[in-house]
Write an enzyme that holds these catalytic residues in place. Sequence first.
Site, short mmCIF file in Angstrom:
data_model
loop_
_atom_site.label_atom_id
_atom_site.label_comp_id
_atom_site.label_asym_id
_atom_site.label_seq_id
_atom_site.Cartn_x
_atom_site.Cartn_y
_atom_site.Cartn_z
CE LYS A 48 -36.84 70.56 -7.07
NZ LYS A 48 -35.89 70.51 -5.70
CG HIS A 110 -40.97 62.80 -4.09
ND1 HIS A 110 -41.66 64.15 -3.86
CD2 HIS A 110 -39.48 63.19 -3.63
CE1 HIS A 110 -40.78 65.06 -3.54
NE2 HIS A 110 -39.49 64.39 -3.36
CB SER A 140 -38.35 73.03 -10.14
OG SER A 140 -37.92 73.09 -9.01
#
Length: 297
Positions: A48, A110, A140
């Site tokens: 995010k 990620h 988020s």
Amino acid sequence: MSVATHPICPPFYFKGVHFMPLVDKRAVELVDSFEVRDDDVFVSAYVKSGTTWTQQIVSLIFAEGDISTVSKIPLMVRVPWLESIDIMGTGEPFPNVLKNAPCPRLMKTHLPYHLLPSQAKEGKGKIIYCARNVKDVIVSFHNMRTGAKDLPTGTFDENFQEFISPEQAYFGFWWDVVPEYWRHKDDNNVLFIKFEDMKRDLRGHVVKIANFLGKTLSDQRIDEVVTNCTFSAMKDNPAINFTKNPALKQKVTKDYEFLRKGEVGDWKNWLSEEQNQTLDAIYREKMEGVGLNFEFE
Ligand code: A3P
């Protein structure tokens, strides 16, 4: 478009890092020995934090700003998620699928820096890391967890508590992960950028990313990349915003706008005074001397 049902993996730990469903354990295990090519590009970010935005910028730079070419293929196929599986194709972990992919390979991840492919850490390929202020990341992430199917959900406070727990935080503890990348910001194959800076100067960042990738684009081509990477353009583009894509939406979301607000400072609508103070205290303790600052509004 045919989309396989995602085989949901239970959350798991790998080398002390907690991973959530949609990440594939086999894929994570294969990443270390993944053979990197010189022209590989890794778009990396904590969840995010502007991953999708950076993926689209990179993809369009390689397409010289031609949106008609890139919009035929969903972003998750153009820039696949290294530590997941190929749900739109073979169903195999991406490190295996990508062995046979043509150059240049654009990938997103990620993973914390220390879990990247060994050869990338030795300087092979290019890594673009996008960081975002932690307060907006928490908000988020919570919205994604409550809106996307099959992710562990919870109240805002439950997700907040998990986020600030070094053992439980998914994808690693933000205050470990982001400074770790920051420490590599001067490596030859790393470009470190921030979400808030991109908000302020998108064109400048498109140019910076293109230069880093060794791509020379005319002013007009750069303008085309910029036009197609604004929040509204990306939100309206079903090749990016899977919530606008009927085939994908039913598989992955309940009632969720993948491109939700795209702002700096939405945390003010979510964090209690106590939560805000907790974050400021962690921030002071963990970021002291790191030399990395963020805009929070
Ligand atoms: P919000 O939930 O605050 O709206 P990631 O791609 O790493 O999952 O990050 C998602 C966040 O980036 C979402 O934030 C999304 O709206 C925002 N985002 C994506 N594209 C953007 C753009 N072109 N401009 C601004 N924000 C964008």
